[in-house]
Design a protein around this motif. Sequence first.
Motif, PDB file in Angstrom:
ATOM      1  N   GLY B  12       0.765  -1.253   0.000  1.00  0.00           N
ATOM      2  CA  GLY B  12       0.000   0.000   0.000  1.00  0.00           C
ATOM      3  C   GLY B  12       0.788   1.291   0.000  1.00  0.00           C
ATOM      4  O   GLY B  12       0.266   2.327  -0.363  1.00  0.00           O
ATOM      5  N   CYS B  14       3.425   3.961   2.386  1.00  0.00           N
ATOM      6  CA  CYS B  14       3.085   4.722   3.598  1.00  0.00           C
ATOM      7  C   CYS B  14       2.274   5.978   3.290  1.00  0.00           C
ATOM      8  O   CYS B  14       1.395   6.363   4.056  1.00  0.00           O
ATOM      9  N   VAL B  16       0.116   6.417   0.796  1.00  0.00           N
ATOM     10  CA  VAL B  16      -1.264   5.995   0.494  1.00  0.00           C
ATOM     11  C   VAL B  16      -1.965   5.642   1.804  1.00  0.00           C
ATOM     12  O   VAL B  16      -3.112   6.025   2.036  1.00  0.00           O
ATOM     13  N   ASP B  17      -1.260   4.948   2.672  1.00  0.00           N
ATOM     14  CA  ASP B  17      -1.821   4.524   3.949  1.00  0.00           C
ATOM     15  C   ASP B  17      -2.362   5.727   4.736  1.00  0.00           C
ATOM     16  O   ASP B  17      -3.488   5.713   5.212  1.00  0.00           O
ATOM     17  N   LEU B  18      -1.532   6.766   4.827  1.00  0.00           N
ATOM     18  CA  LEU B  18      -1.886   7.889   5.691  1.00  0.00           C
ATOM     19  C   LEU B  18      -2.696   8.989   5.005  1.00  0.00           C
ATOM     20  O   LEU B  18      -3.564   9.591   5.619  1.00  0.00           O
ATOM     21  N   MET B  19      -2.369   9.259   3.748  1.00  0.00           N
ATOM     22  CA  MET B  19      -2.953  10.441   3.105  1.00  0.00           C
ATOM     23  C   MET B  19      -4.018  10.088   2.066  1.00  0.00           C
ATOM     24  O   MET B  19      -4.964  10.824   1.883  1.00  0.00           O
ATOM     25  N   TYR B  20      -3.744   9.032   1.309  1.00  0.00           N
ATOM     26  CA  TYR B  20      -4.626   8.722   0.180  1.00  0.00           C
ATOM     27  C   TYR B  20      -5.113   7.275   0.235  1.00  0.00           C
ATOM     28  O   TYR B  20      -4.952   6.531  -0.733  1.00  0.00           O
ATOM     29  N   PRO B  21      -5.717   6.862   1.366  1.00  0.00           N
ATOM     30  CA  PRO B  21      -6.130   5.451   1.472  1.00  0.00           C
ATOM     31  C   PRO B  21      -7.102   5.051   0.364  1.00  0.00           C
ATOM     32  O   PRO B  21      -7.108   3.908  -0.086  1.00  0.00           O
ATOM     33  N   GLN B  22      -7.910   6.019  -0.102  1.00  0.00           N
ATOM     34  CA  GLN B  22      -8.884   5.716  -1.143  1.00  0.00           C
ATOM     35  C   GLN B  22      -8.199   5.198  -2.413  1.00  0.00           C
ATOM     36  O   GLN B  22      -8.757   4.378  -3.132  1.00  0.00           O
ATOM     37  N   GLY B  24      -5.531   3.339  -2.474  1.00  0.00           N
ATOM     38  CA  GLY B  24      -5.215   1.931  -2.226  1.00  0.00           C
ATOM     39  C   GLY B  24      -6.459   1.063  -2.306  1.00  0.00           C
ATOM     40  O   GLY B  24      -6.452  -0.002  -2.928  1.00  0.00           O
ATOM     41  N   VAL B  25      -7.539   1.549  -1.704  1.00  0.00           N
ATOM     42  CA  VAL B  25      -8.796   0.800  -1.724  1.00  0.00           C
ATOM     43  C   VAL B  25      -9.265   0.608  -3.172  1.00  0.00           C
ATOM     44  O   VAL B  25      -9.581  -0.500  -3.600  1.00  0.00           O
ATOM     45  N   THR B  45       4.897  -1.863   6.226  1.00  0.00           N
ATOM     46  CA  THR B  45       5.040  -0.486   6.718  1.00  0.00           C
ATOM     47  C   THR B  45       5.504   0.449   5.609  1.00  0.00           C
ATOM     48  O   THR B  45       4.710   1.167   5.018  1.00  0.00           O
ATOM     49  N   CYS B  46       6.797   0.386   5.290  1.00  0.00           N
ATOM     50  CA  CYS B  46       7.359   1.319   4.312  1.00  0.00           C
ATOM     51  C   CYS B  46       8.414   0.566   3.528  1.00  0.00           C
ATOM     52  O   CYS B  46       9.046  -0.349   4.049  1.00  0.00           O
ATOM     53  N   MET B 218       0.629  15.221  -3.537  1.00  0.00           N
ATOM     54  CA  MET B 218       0.652  15.975  -2.287  1.00  0.00           C
ATOM     55  C   MET B 218       1.415  17.289  -2.493  1.00  0.00           C
ATOM     56  O   MET B 218       1.021  18.335  -1.980  1.00  0.00           O
TER      57      MET B 218
END
Lengths: 471, 249
Positions: B12, B14, B16-22, B24-25, B45-46, B218
């Motif tokens: 995913g 890092c 995408v995980d924190l800022m742009y999870p959509q 990844g989904v 994680t990263c 970003m």
Amino acid sequence: MSSEFRNTVRANLAKPEVRANFYRAMDGLMTRRLDQFPDKVELERLRTQSMAIRANALSKLPELLETLEANLTRNGIQVHWAETTDQANQIVLSILQKHNAKSIIKGKSMVSEEMGMNHFLEALGVECLESDLGEFIIQLDGETPSHIIMPAIHKNRIQIAKLFHEKFPDIPYTEDVDELTQTARRILRDKFYAAPVGLSGVNFMVAETGTLCLVENEGNGRMSTTAPSVHIAVTGIEKVVESLLDVPPLLSILTRSATGQPITTYFNMISGPRKPGEKDGPEEVHLVLLDNGRSNIYSDPELLATLRCIRCGACINHCPVYVRIGGHSYGTVYPGPIGSILEPQKAGVDVHGELAQASTLCGACSEVCPVRIPIPSILNRLRYDGVRKDTANTNTVGSGKRRTLSEAATWKTWAWAATHPTIYHAGSTLATHFKGMLPTNLGAWTTVRSAPKLAESTLHQQVKHLGVDHE
Amino acid sequence: MTTKPDTIYFFGTCLVDLMYPQAGVSAMQLIQRAGVKVIFPPAQTCCGQPAWNSGYRDEARSVARAQIALFPKPIPIVIPSGSCAGMMKVHYPELFAGQPDEAQAVDVASRVFELTEFLVDVLQIELQDLGEPVTVAVHTSCSARREMGVADKIESLLGQLSNVQRVEHARKPECCGFGGTFAVKEPEISAAMVLDKVTHIRNTGVDRLISQECGCLMNIGGVMAKQGDAIPHQHIAEFLWERTGGNAV
Ligand code: SF4
């Protein structure tokens, strides 16, 4: 963080005229290069061939240098070896002294810039006159080159017109490029005939035949190497190639990559002093071969590729950092991507290692480099050398000296968290939960940008509802 | 590995995980909709790139080693980011050269796909545009463009969408000035670069900015937001999912 480099960058970024000059010039050069390579397949083939020629030469560098010396000597060219720039300057000086020469006319040579030769000789009362138009202009203004191919590229036509008018008040003011060029030519012509010694750089040295090749556009290189009775060529030891057949592909890709020209106006092949019965040419030809850290670069298989460089400047022309900060920001003889890998290796990563940081590693440089130097990889390696602990395992000068306790501790903590998923995810969950409490002022980042927005929930949290295998 | 696999790993990143999870989904949903099972190893994680690019190779290696352990099966690893994909595909083999686990690192590297590359070359995904007419500008990251050589994939995906009109901007292949830690270490140069990039994109007058790289989004999006009147920006996965009726599923 403040440093000399950073301060110069800041100052130069604030000069809109200089920035516009670079932006315009580099845009033009990129287009001209593209026009020269309509066939991408042919370009890649030529790059591979050129890389192989240079890699082959470097793989037998000591042997080729010996052959070169033997053949040059046989041709009557006197070969001198200099380990340091100081030694190189002393060699040039001793040749001048032998001939009682008080002035020297120069063709373009970046290695003479590397030696700080003008400065050295002028302090001893020897006049050094630059005959390349760009070099002539920056010499008039007391500056250094801002580009390795186009030394005065940071100036526009009007700035040059004003400079000429200020330095030669007797000549009527003009902004006409042709007239300006003619003025420079007239001034230089007389000097050529009077100068006892001419100096030039070298583009390729052919070991097999003992030939020095010189690529140029204005004819000043030819004048400097033929009109005076003594010619001194100065160059780095890496410029050797094995055979004469190696030259045409390199020449072709050099001129097209550099200025977008299919071929330059002049291509000089110097194979010895004037022979009995010949009408022109110098009576003495000398070659000064400068090391200045190159054999140290040679000793590292990963960094060796740096020495493949044929000084075309294409990496500089395509560098988004160079185009914004300009050549003088680097504070080094060679600017741009090639400077950022070469200078930290020559002077040490402790001295110029910051240049290796000043890149996004976007790869525009290596994409165009005619000899496929992996510039981003070398930048990355120099960053490593700057902060590495096992300094005994590298020959890079100044290695480990950029390592600071606080930065090292930050990365250590980061690595610890990123190898402990529970902690890492607890941290990111907390961050997204309490995002309202995060600072909105992130220093330099928020000068031109809003603070990044954290999502409502992390991907790790959302993935649980997605029907993917996550356990 | 160009035949369609049954199952893939998803990494995913890092950002995408924190800022742009959509992003990844949506990426995982696009892959699932094409009939491929997705495994998302939760301990990821990263990729280690920040330390690698800063010269901290030991730290980068320990983080990379922890990721390598998460992808044991011989199936593709799909990453919705050119730069993290580049880290794993290009730099893991360098980072692990001469290490005892070099073979595992090389194996992981050989299975890495950047998302758009995977959708086009492996899944040969076919998209049907259900959205309103829209104009978009595309920003490909430098790592997607040069390191991974996949810049044309995002274009070909968008090219399948009948109501999407792509508008070119000046100096499109030029870096946006993000460069990970570069934006922090060299803020003035980075600012000069991204401000130019934003001007070129704004000059197109497009409705939306699309990229496959959240770092660039970003950076560019941050400037637009600060200037006010931001052009909406989206990761390619989210855009594709939305346009092809994904949300209705
Ligand atoms: S590094 Fe490559 S592109 Fe740059 S000057 Fe040297 S040969 Fe030319």
